[in-house]
Design an enzyme around this catalytic site. Sequence first.
Site, PDB file in Angstrom:
ATOM      1  N   LYS A  52       0.810  -1.219   0.000  1.00  0.00           N
ATOM      2  CA  LYS A  52       0.000   0.000   0.000  1.00  0.00           C
ATOM      3  C   LYS A  52       0.845   1.271   0.000  1.00  0.00           C
ATOM      4  O   LYS A  52       0.384   2.322  -0.457  1.00  0.00           O
ATOM      5  CB  LYS A  52      -0.961   0.005   1.187  1.00  0.00           C
ATOM      6  N   ASP A  90      -9.801   3.031   2.769  1.00  0.00           N
ATOM      7  CA  ASP A  90      -9.858   2.279   4.026  1.00  0.00           C
ATOM      8  C   ASP A  90     -10.480   3.085   5.162  1.00  0.00           C
ATOM      9  O   ASP A  90     -11.404   2.629   5.836  1.00  0.00           O
ATOM     10  CB  ASP A  90      -8.447   1.832   4.440  1.00  0.00           C
TER      11      ASP A  90
END
Length: 289
Positions: free
Chosen positions: A74, A110
């Site tokens: 990420k 997220d």
Amino acid sequence: MTSKRITGKTKLIALLGNPVCQSVSPEIHNLAFEFHGLDYTYMAFRVEKNQLEKAVEGLRSLDATGFNVTMPYKELILSYLDEITEEARLCNAVNTVYNNNGKLIGHNTDGKGFLLSLEKHHIIAEGNKFVVLGAGGASRSIVMQLALEGAAEVVIFNRSKPAALNLMRCVKENFPRCHITCFEIDMDIIKLQCQDAIALINTTSIGMGEFVGQSIITDIDVFHSDLTVVDIIYAPAKTKLLQLAEASGCNILNGLGMIIGQGALAFKIWTGHEMPMQLINNYLIEKSD
């Protein structure tokens, strides 16, 4: 629903990570494509670190609509993108990429997906205090989104104080109105900080995998009936932490809502359609039974 056939016009959306075999993303996105009658397919690809750049360029060359990025890439993925959103910059991480005519734009869904799951249970960030366990990537996304959406106070507990201090500094620089502090894990201090908090959030891996049956909170006096306890782990559905909290009279939430929330935001970015969240929720609950 009938089985979907791949055609010469089918658009590709992918997941890059290592490992990826445990991910439910292919199931939920393909179910959502089928629900809307969209000619897309979602596939997961395990990619080694030294092959990530090639994988990204391959998806660009294939004109994939976009892709998700999961652990451990990420942060590394940032080097291979053309542009990132403000949320991604604040989190220094990307989990969703959209291919806009060859221009790869990185998003981070997220934190916002997590807050969507809280809002469904009438917990809002603005004006409230949150206690967060952990200071890794998931914690950073959640804490930054809490601050972005007006949380009054965030208290971070982590076994390693340098990571928590780094996150605290970032929040102070970008959101000076959010009061933020950090401590090493200490049950007495956690108990004190939870007394006036609306939610206690576990972002660590304690409770899953090799840590199944363990709880980062070992003193049940931390819990009180006005506290909502959230564990971003979704398998098992009820971690030891959530079992202890529930037995103490707390409202509890697992990570299923976060998975669906962040997936729904990514789905909208790629397709412009709303994910059928209730359908996906029911499917994942049935799958876990």
